[in-house]
Motif scaffolding. Structure first.
Motif, PDB file in Angstrom:
ATOM      1  N   ASP A  25       0.848  -1.177   0.000  1.00 46.52           N
ATOM      2  CA  ASP A  25       0.000   0.000   0.000  1.00 46.52           C
ATOM      3  C   ASP A  25       0.895   1.242   0.000  1.00 46.52           C
ATOM      4  O   ASP A  25       1.974   1.231   0.578  1.00 46.52           O
ATOM      5  CB  ASP A  25      -0.877  -0.030   1.262  1.00 46.52           C
ATOM      6  CG  ASP A  25      -1.861   1.097   1.302  1.00 46.52           C
ATOM      7  OD1 ASP A  25      -1.501   2.162   1.836  1.00 46.52           O
ATOM      8  OD2 ASP A  25      -2.982   0.913   0.807  1.00 46.52           O
ATOM      9  N   LEU A  26       0.434   2.310  -0.638  1.00 48.27           N
ATOM     10  CA  LEU A  26       1.203   3.556  -0.685  1.00 48.27           C
ATOM     11  C   LEU A  26       1.596   4.065   0.697  1.00 48.27           C
ATOM     12  O   LEU A  26       2.644   4.668   0.870  1.00 48.27           O
ATOM     13  CB  LEU A  26       0.397   4.656  -1.386  1.00 48.27           C
ATOM     14  CG  LEU A  26       0.478   4.712  -2.898  1.00 48.27           C
ATOM     15  CD1 LEU A  26      -0.511   5.739  -3.443  1.00 48.27           C
ATOM     16  CD2 LEU A  26       1.882   5.040  -3.354  1.00 48.27           C
ATOM     17  N   ARG A  27       0.759   3.838   1.686  1.00 46.95           N
ATOM     18  CA  ARG A  27       1.017   4.352   3.036  1.00 46.95           C
ATOM     19  C   ARG A  27       1.819   3.376   3.891  1.00 46.95           C
ATOM     20  O   ARG A  27       2.153   3.676   5.026  1.00 46.95           O
ATOM     21  CB  ARG A  27      -0.310   4.671   3.723  1.00 46.95           C
ATOM     22  CG  ARG A  27      -1.103   5.771   3.037  1.00 46.95           C
ATOM     23  CD  ARG A  27      -2.468   5.884   3.658  1.00 46.95           C
ATOM     24  NE  ARG A  27      -3.140   4.596   3.625  1.00 46.95           N
ATOM     25  CZ  ARG A  27      -4.224   4.330   2.903  1.00 46.95           C
ATOM     26  NH1 ARG A  27      -4.780   5.252   2.192  1.00 46.95           N
ATOM     27  NH2 ARG A  27      -4.763   3.130   2.922  1.00 46.95           N
ATOM     28  N   GLU A  28       2.124   2.213   3.357  1.00 44.84           N
ATOM     29  CA  GLU A  28       2.825   1.184   4.131  1.00 44.84           C
ATOM     30  C   GLU A  28       4.282   1.572   4.389  1.00 44.84           C
ATOM     31  O   GLU A  28       4.937   2.187   3.557  1.00 44.84           O
ATOM     32  CB  GLU A  28       2.765  -0.144   3.369  1.00 44.84           C
ATOM     33  CG  GLU A  28       3.197  -1.333   4.174  1.00 44.84           C
ATOM     34  CD  GLU A  28       2.894  -2.635   3.466  1.00 44.84           C
ATOM     35  OE1 GLU A  28       3.371  -3.669   3.966  1.00 44.84           O
ATOM     36  OE2 GLU A  28       2.208  -2.639   2.437  1.00 44.84           O
ATOM     37  N   ASP A  29       4.772   1.179   5.550  1.00 46.00           N
ATOM     38  CA  ASP A  29       6.147   1.434   5.934  1.00 46.00           C
ATOM     39  C   ASP A  29       7.105   0.712   4.986  1.00 46.00           C
ATOM     40  O   ASP A  29       6.946  -0.478   4.719  1.00 46.00           O
ATOM     41  CB  ASP A  29       6.358   0.956   7.376  1.00 46.00           C
ATOM     42  CG  ASP A  29       7.777   1.136   7.829  1.00 46.00           C
ATOM     43  OD1 ASP A  29       8.173   2.290   8.061  1.00 46.00           O
ATOM     44  OD2 ASP A  29       8.490   0.115   7.940  1.00 46.00           O
ATOM     45  N   ASP A  49      -2.666   2.082  -4.772  1.00 45.77           N
ATOM     46  CA  ASP A  49      -3.257   3.200  -4.045  1.00 45.77           C
ATOM     47  C   ASP A  49      -4.439   2.718  -3.217  1.00 45.77           C
ATOM     48  O   ASP A  49      -4.702   1.514  -3.125  1.00 45.77           O
ATOM     49  CB  ASP A  49      -3.654   4.332  -4.994  1.00 45.77           C
ATOM     50  CG  ASP A  49      -4.745   3.952  -5.976  1.00 45.77           C
ATOM     51  OD1 ASP A  49      -5.422   2.905  -5.802  1.00 45.77           O
ATOM     52  OD2 ASP A  49      -4.956   4.713  -6.942  1.00 45.77           O
ATOM     53  N   GLU A  50      -5.171   3.663  -2.608  1.00 43.45           N
ATOM     54  CA  GLU A  50      -6.274   3.304  -1.719  1.00 43.45           C
ATOM     55  C   GLU A  50      -7.414   2.579  -2.437  1.00 43.45           C
ATOM     56  O   GLU A  50      -8.206   1.890  -1.809  1.00 43.45           O
ATOM     57  CB  GLU A  50      -6.810   4.541  -0.982  1.00 43.45           C
ATOM     58  CG  GLU A  50      -7.315   5.647  -1.874  1.00 43.45           C
ATOM     59  CD  GLU A  50      -6.213   6.577  -2.362  1.00 43.45           C
ATOM     60  OE1 GLU A  50      -6.506   7.420  -3.225  1.00 43.45           O
ATOM     61  OE2 GLU A  50      -5.059   6.469  -1.905  1.00 43.45           O
TER      62      GLU A  50
END
Length: 88
Positions: A25-29, A49-50
């Motif tokens: 995911d784009l927000r993943e570490d 993306d989301e």
């Protein structure tokens, strides 16, 4: 696809030749993605993306560039003791 004999390639669909991979995911570490790539022994992750749409890919070269940039930024901060400011 190279593992599929040429005579059979016309009847194969991509899903039949695909192997498991890593999807991030784009927000993943980034460290978590790197760990999953290492565990899966794959050189690249698909980044979505989301909405689950492909946003890009992340490979070992991208990670190396990111680490080099972070290291350079740290060196720049430690030279003066203060973060660099932008000119007005």
């Amino acid at each position: 696809m190279q593992a599929v004999p040429e005579a059979q390639r016309g009847s194969y669909v991509v899903r039949d030749a695909m192997e498991d991979g890593v999807v991030a995911d784009l927000r993943e570490d980034g460290w978590a993605v790197l760990r999953r790539m290492a565990e899966a022994r794959v050189p690249m992750a698909a980044v979505v993306d989301e909405d689950g749409l492909l946003a890009g890919t992340l490979d070992w070269n991208d990670i190396q560039r990111g680490l080099a940039r972070a290291e350079e930024a740290e060196r720049n901060r430690s030279r003066t003791g203060w973060p660099r400011e932008r000119t007005a």
